[in-house]
Design a protein around this motif. Sequence first.
Motif, mmCIF file in Angstrom:
data_model
loop_
_atom_site.group_PDB
_atom_site.id
_atom_site.type_symbol
_atom_site.label_atom_id
_atom_site.label_comp_id
_atom_site.label_asym_id
_atom_site.label_seq_id
_atom_site.Cartn_x
_atom_site.Cartn_y
_atom_site.Cartn_z
ATOM 1 N N HIS A 5 0.809 -1.208 0.000
ATOM 2 C CA HIS A 5 0.000 0.000 0.000
ATOM 3 C C HIS A 5 0.844 1.260 0.000
ATOM 4 O O HIS A 5 0.327 2.343 0.039
ATOM 5 C CB HIS A 5 -0.934 0.026 1.213
ATOM 6 N N LEU A 76 -8.227 4.309 -1.649
ATOM 7 C CA LEU A 76 -7.769 4.561 -0.284
ATOM 8 C C LEU A 76 -7.216 5.972 -0.133
ATOM 9 O O LEU A 76 -6.945 6.423 0.964
ATOM 10 C CB LEU A 76 -6.681 3.558 0.107
ATOM 11 N N ARG A 148 -2.690 4.288 0.534
ATOM 12 C CA ARG A 148 -3.005 5.196 1.628
ATOM 13 C C ARG A 148 -2.127 6.439 1.526
ATOM 14 O O ARG A 148 -0.974 6.361 1.127
ATOM 15 C CB ARG A 148 -2.758 4.517 2.962
#
Length: 173
Positions: A5, A76, A148
């Motif tokens: 991520h 995200l 993220r």
Amino acid sequence: MHESHEPATSILLPRRLVDRKTAIEPREEPRDVAAGRDHWGLSLRISALPGIVTSVSMLEDGSCATDHFIQPAYVLRRLATGKLLLCRIDCQGVTLPQLDPADSSQVLAKGWAACSDDSMTLYLPRDSIEMDIAWRIILRAYQHLASRPPTSRRRHVAATTLPQFAPTTRYWM
């Protein structure tokens, strides 16, 4: 946070040659690429990404445009109320409304795209080599939306008052 991520810091791109000629491979027609019928499968690769919904529409001039949306469950980077446009492929190029500012400055500096109002238009690939580079840029836009945001740089301050507990050793004897 899992390392998948966290996007890499930047992409490494060669400079795009404006007068480059394709000698071996067939030349893509912009109408075919916009309608998702490209030989190198750029539209098919984008459609195969998780959470991508594809929509083909006719434009006023009779050409086609392929829109690739990313579903909100896969975004995200920010909250989205509906499908978010990842990219739009038409005869003018590949429009990327969401790309990391560091990546977009590198793409513009190397000559792979032109800046529009609020987005960037990536030039259509002329051969399979340029298609791979365009795919890497589109993949960076996807990773930007599906990752993220970086955490704040604020340090964690430990609490000065901790709760008092009784020693547990006397209960075990």
